[in-house]
Scaffold this motif. Sequence first.
Motif, PDB file in Angstrom:
ATOM      1  N   LYS A 219      46.931  56.594  64.268  1.00  0.00           N
ATOM      2  CA  LYS A 219      47.819  56.990  63.187  1.00  0.00           C
ATOM      3  C   LYS A 219      47.722  55.966  62.060  1.00  0.00           C
ATOM      4  O   LYS A 219      47.428  54.795  62.305  1.00  0.00           O
ATOM      5  N   ILE A 220      47.977  56.416  60.834  1.00  0.00           N
ATOM      6  CA  ILE A 220      47.926  55.506  59.693  1.00  0.00           C
ATOM      7  C   ILE A 220      49.250  55.556  58.935  1.00  0.00           C
ATOM      8  O   ILE A 220      49.675  56.621  58.481  1.00  0.00           O
ATOM      9  N   ILE A 221      49.891  54.392  58.849  1.00  0.00           N
ATOM     10  CA  ILE A 221      51.068  54.256  57.981  1.00  0.00           C
ATOM     11  C   ILE A 221      50.597  53.583  56.701  1.00  0.00           C
ATOM     12  O   ILE A 221      50.000  52.500  56.742  1.00  0.00           O
ATOM     13  N   THR A 222      50.814  54.233  55.576  1.00  0.00           N
ATOM     14  CA  THR A 222      50.414  53.662  54.296  1.00  0.00           C
ATOM     15  C   THR A 222      51.642  53.104  53.574  1.00  0.00           C
ATOM     16  O   THR A 222      52.717  53.696  53.612  1.00  0.00           O
ATOM     17  N   ILE A 223      51.447  51.972  52.946  1.00  0.00           N
ATOM     18  CA  ILE A 223      52.524  51.315  52.197  1.00  0.00           C
ATOM     19  C   ILE A 223      52.038  51.118  50.765  1.00  0.00           C
ATOM     20  O   ILE A 223      51.013  50.466  50.534  1.00  0.00           O
ATOM     21  N   GLY A 224      52.759  51.685  49.806  1.00  0.00           N
ATOM     22  CA  GLY A 224      52.364  51.586  48.418  1.00  0.00           C
ATOM     23  C   GLY A 224      52.974  50.380  47.734  1.00  0.00           C
ATOM     24  O   GLY A 224      54.179  50.133  47.852  1.00  0.00           O
ATOM     25  N   VAL A 225      52.148  49.611  47.025  1.00  0.00           N
ATOM     26  CA  VAL A 225      52.640  48.468  46.261  1.00  0.00           C
ATOM     27  C   VAL A 225      52.250  48.656  44.798  1.00  0.00           C
ATOM     28  O   VAL A 225      51.185  49.163  44.478  1.00  0.00           O
ATOM     29  N   GLY A 226      53.128  48.247  43.906  1.00  0.00           N
ATOM     30  CA  GLY A 226      52.914  48.466  42.480  1.00  0.00           C
ATOM     31  C   GLY A 226      53.916  49.502  41.977  1.00  0.00           C
ATOM     32  O   GLY A 226      54.808  49.940  42.708  1.00  0.00           O
ATOM     33  N   THR A 227      53.779  49.896  40.739  1.00  0.00           N
ATOM     34  CA  THR A 227      54.660  50.917  40.160  1.00  0.00           C
ATOM     35  C   THR A 227      53.808  52.033  39.560  1.00  0.00           C
ATOM     36  O   THR A 227      52.641  51.823  39.201  1.00  0.00           O
ATOM     37  N   THR A 228      54.384  53.202  39.462  1.00  0.00           N
ATOM     38  CA  THR A 228      53.667  54.335  38.864  1.00  0.00           C
ATOM     39  C   THR A 228      53.468  54.117  37.364  1.00  0.00           C
ATOM     40  O   THR A 228      52.536  54.674  36.769  1.00  0.00           O
ATOM     41  N   LYS A 229      54.333  53.319  36.764  1.00  0.00           N
ATOM     42  CA  LYS A 229      54.158  52.970  35.351  1.00  0.00           C
ATOM     43  C   LYS A 229      52.971  52.039  35.180  1.00  0.00           C
ATOM     44  O   LYS A 229      52.229  52.101  34.183  1.00  0.00           O
ATOM     45  N   GLY A 230      52.755  51.174  36.144  1.00  0.00           N
ATOM     46  CA  GLY A 230      51.611  50.283  36.137  1.00  0.00           C
ATOM     47  C   GLY A 230      51.844  48.996  35.387  1.00  0.00           C
ATOM     48  O   GLY A 230      52.919  48.734  34.839  1.00  0.00           O
ATOM     49  N   GLY A 231      50.813  48.163  35.378  1.00  0.00           N
ATOM     50  CA  GLY A 231      50.878  46.884  34.687  1.00  0.00           C
ATOM     51  C   GLY A 231      49.491  46.321  34.486  1.00  0.00           C
ATOM     52  O   GLY A 231      48.517  46.752  35.114  1.00  0.00           O
ATOM     53  N   PRO A 232      49.344  45.334  33.611  1.00  0.00           N
ATOM     54  CA  PRO A 232      48.040  44.716  33.363  1.00  0.00           C
ATOM     55  C   PRO A 232      47.651  43.763  34.486  1.00  0.00           C
ATOM     56  O   PRO A 232      48.482  43.360  35.301  1.00  0.00           O
ATOM     57  N   ILE A 233      46.382  43.399  34.500  1.00  0.00           N
ATOM     58  CA  ILE A 233      45.878  42.461  35.510  1.00  0.00           C
ATOM     59  C   ILE A 233      45.707  41.101  34.837  1.00  0.00           C
ATOM     60  O   ILE A 233      44.809  40.927  34.000  1.00  0.00           O
ATOM     61  N   PRO A 234      46.553  40.131  35.163  1.00  0.00           N
ATOM     62  CA  PRO A 234      46.491  38.837  34.474  1.00  0.00           C
ATOM     63  C   PRO A 234      45.276  38.007  34.899  1.00  0.00           C
ATOM     64  O   PRO A 234      44.832  38.061  36.040  1.00  0.00           O
ATOM     65  N   ILE A 235      44.749  37.259  33.958  1.00  0.00           N
ATOM     66  CA  ILE A 235      43.688  36.279  34.223  1.00  0.00           C
ATOM     67  C   ILE A 235      44.320  34.909  34.025  1.00  0.00           C
ATOM     68  O   ILE A 235      44.721  34.560  32.908  1.00  0.00           O
ATOM     69  N   LYS A 236      44.411  34.139  35.098  1.00  0.00           N
ATOM     70  CA  LYS A 236      45.141  32.868  35.052  1.00  0.00           C
ATOM     71  C   LYS A 236      44.212  31.673  35.157  1.00  0.00           C
ATOM     72  O   LYS A 236      43.149  31.738  35.775  1.00  0.00           O
ATOM     73  N   GLN A 237      44.662  30.573  34.571  1.00  0.00           N
ATOM     74  CA  GLN A 237      43.994  29.288  34.693  1.00  0.00           C
ATOM     75  C   GLN A 237      45.051  28.257  35.045  1.00  0.00           C
ATOM     76  O   GLN A 237      45.975  28.030  34.278  1.00  0.00           O
ATOM     77  N   ASN A 238      44.928  27.663  36.250  1.00  0.00           N
ATOM     78  CA  ASN A 238      45.921  26.699  36.742  1.00  0.00           C
ATOM     79  C   ASN A 238      47.329  27.301  36.771  1.00  0.00           C
ATOM     80  O   ASN A 238      48.316  26.633  36.445  1.00  0.00           O
ATOM     81  N   GLY A 239      47.397  28.579  37.175  1.00  0.00           N
ATOM     82  CA  GLY A 239      48.681  29.251  37.321  1.00  0.00           C
ATOM     83  C   GLY A 239      49.272  29.766  36.024  1.00  0.00           C
ATOM     84  O   GLY A 239      50.370  30.329  36.032  1.00  0.00           O
ATOM     85  N   ILE A 240      48.575  29.575  34.911  1.00  0.00           N
ATOM     86  CA  ILE A 240      49.085  30.024  33.611  1.00  0.00           C
ATOM     87  C   ILE A 240      48.271  31.217  33.128  1.00  0.00           C
ATOM     88  O   ILE A 240      47.030  31.191  33.147  1.00  0.00           O
ATOM     89  N   VAL A 241      48.960  32.277  32.707  1.00  0.00           N
ATOM     90  CA  VAL A 241      48.285  33.485  32.217  1.00  0.00           C
ATOM     91  C   VAL A 241      47.628  33.183  30.875  1.00  0.00           C
ATOM     92  O   VAL A 241      48.292  32.802  29.906  1.00  0.00           O
ATOM     93  N   GLU A 242      46.304  33.338  30.835  1.00  0.00           N
ATOM     94  CA  GLU A 242      45.571  33.101  29.595  1.00  0.00           C
ATOM     95  C   GLU A 242      45.258  34.400  28.858  1.00  0.00           C
ATOM     96  O   GLU A 242      45.214  34.433  27.626  1.00  0.00           O
ATOM     97  N   SER A 243      45.007  35.453  29.633  1.00  0.00           N
ATOM     98  CA  SER A 243      44.703  36.753  29.034  1.00  0.00           C
ATOM     99  C   SER A 243      44.862  37.830  30.103  1.00  0.00           C
ATOM    100  O   SER A 243      45.330  37.548  31.217  1.00  0.00           O
ATOM    101  N   PHE A 244      44.480  39.061  29.741  1.00  0.00           N
ATOM    102  CA  PHE A 244      44.527  40.172  30.691  1.00  0.00           C
ATOM    103  C   PHE A 244      43.160  40.832  30.768  1.00  0.00           C
ATOM    104  O   PHE A 244      42.379  40.788  29.798  1.00  0.00           O
ATOM    105  N   LYS A 245      42.883  41.405  31.942  1.00  0.00           N
ATOM    106  CA  LYS A 245      41.591  42.059  32.134  1.00  0.00           C
ATOM    107  C   LYS A 245      41.446  43.227  31.165  1.00  0.00           C
ATOM    108  O   LYS A 245      42.376  44.012  30.972  1.00  0.00           O
ATOM    109  N   ARG A 246      40.241  43.334  30.574  1.00  0.00           N
ATOM    110  CA  ARG A 246      39.971  44.396  29.604  1.00  0.00           C
ATOM    111  C   ARG A 246      38.786  45.239  30.056  1.00  0.00           C
ATOM    112  O   ARG A 246      37.934  44.763  30.823  1.00  0.00           O
ATOM    113  N   ASP A 247      38.729  46.475  29.575  1.00  0.00           N
ATOM    114  CA  ASP A 247      37.628  47.375  29.910  1.00  0.00           C
ATOM    115  C   ASP A 247      36.495  47.226  28.905  1.00  0.00           C
ATOM    116  O   ASP A 247      36.515  46.324  28.050  1.00  0.00           O
TER     117      ASP A 247
END
Length: 346
Positions: A219-247
């Motif tokens: 059997k498979i129990i699935t657990i969803g993480v995140g929101t349906t609205k979504g969010g950006p993917i942060p790119i961090k340096q030493n724990g500080i957000v420098e930018s966000f992933k772009r396409d």
Amino acid sequence: MFELDEKKYLYFLIIIPLLVVLFLWNIYWKRKRQREFGDLHLIEKLSPSSSLFKSVIKMLVVLLAFAALIIGLVNPKIGTKLETVKREGIDIVFAIDVSKSMLAEDMAPNRLDKSKQIVSQVINQLGSDRIGIVAYAGSAFPILPITTDYGVAKMFLQSMNTDMVSSQGTSLEQAIQLSADFFEEGNATNKLIILISDGEDHSEGIEKAIEKANEVKAKIITIGVGTTKGGPIPIKQNGIVESFKRDQNDEVVITALNEETLKQIGKETKGGYIYGDNTKEVLEYVKNALDNIEKTEFETTQVADFQSQFQWFLGFAFLLLLLDTFLLERKTDWISKLNLFNEKKS
């Protein structure tokens, strides 16, 4: 059968030969000083009660006592009986999404850390079930084979990150396929896969993976993480957000929870789906699911019940030390008659 509880104390045994060397050197030094003082035969007549044999005996007693104390510290244990241990439970594989989208912080602290928190809490409430861990992104990677060592499982769990799988993207198909392969073929133990993901799937074989899970009766129990609205993917340096992933069009990538795929997997494998924002609710859901799965005996082992034996060695050491207090270095009549060290001159 026996084992040594504190092997590090065995290093103290090296002191014994050092004490022997020191004792022999002391005898040599005394003899040398006596020769400088006068004739040895005359000195022996002036101190007829002195005995080399008694000195050796006292030294041996002290060395034996010291050795017994060290062995007592090591605490040897002897297996006195065998017990049959029977374990009942199910086999559980945690499949955890480690793709870059799991770094999105639309679920605090981020999707991946939330997933690890959930898995850790689920492990805490398990009894004698066996568990394994799979990481997946564009491909799946085995982290921990089926085991009952929950401590090791948590250690591997905390080390998981988005850099451990080089192939990016999200392949739920490979995650399910590899998780199903963890289970032993022909094993009658009931099986469960707990799959945690944001549901973004870049593969095209989900139906085939579901079929594989049903084949092994998992059997498979699935657990969803995140929101349906979504969010950006942060790119961090030493724990500080420098930018966000772009396409490719230099637009910020927004990753959102896809519940439909996760619900499909849970439904078609007779498992279920739950949204993972509330850890307490997730734990209750998983607990209820586990309670409704029949437990089977999957392991019978012979375990030696080891009993500590340090008290015997400590008791023997104290007895020898007590004996040493009554041993004098002067001769006794019966030892003099034995003349063990050829102390009587003809």
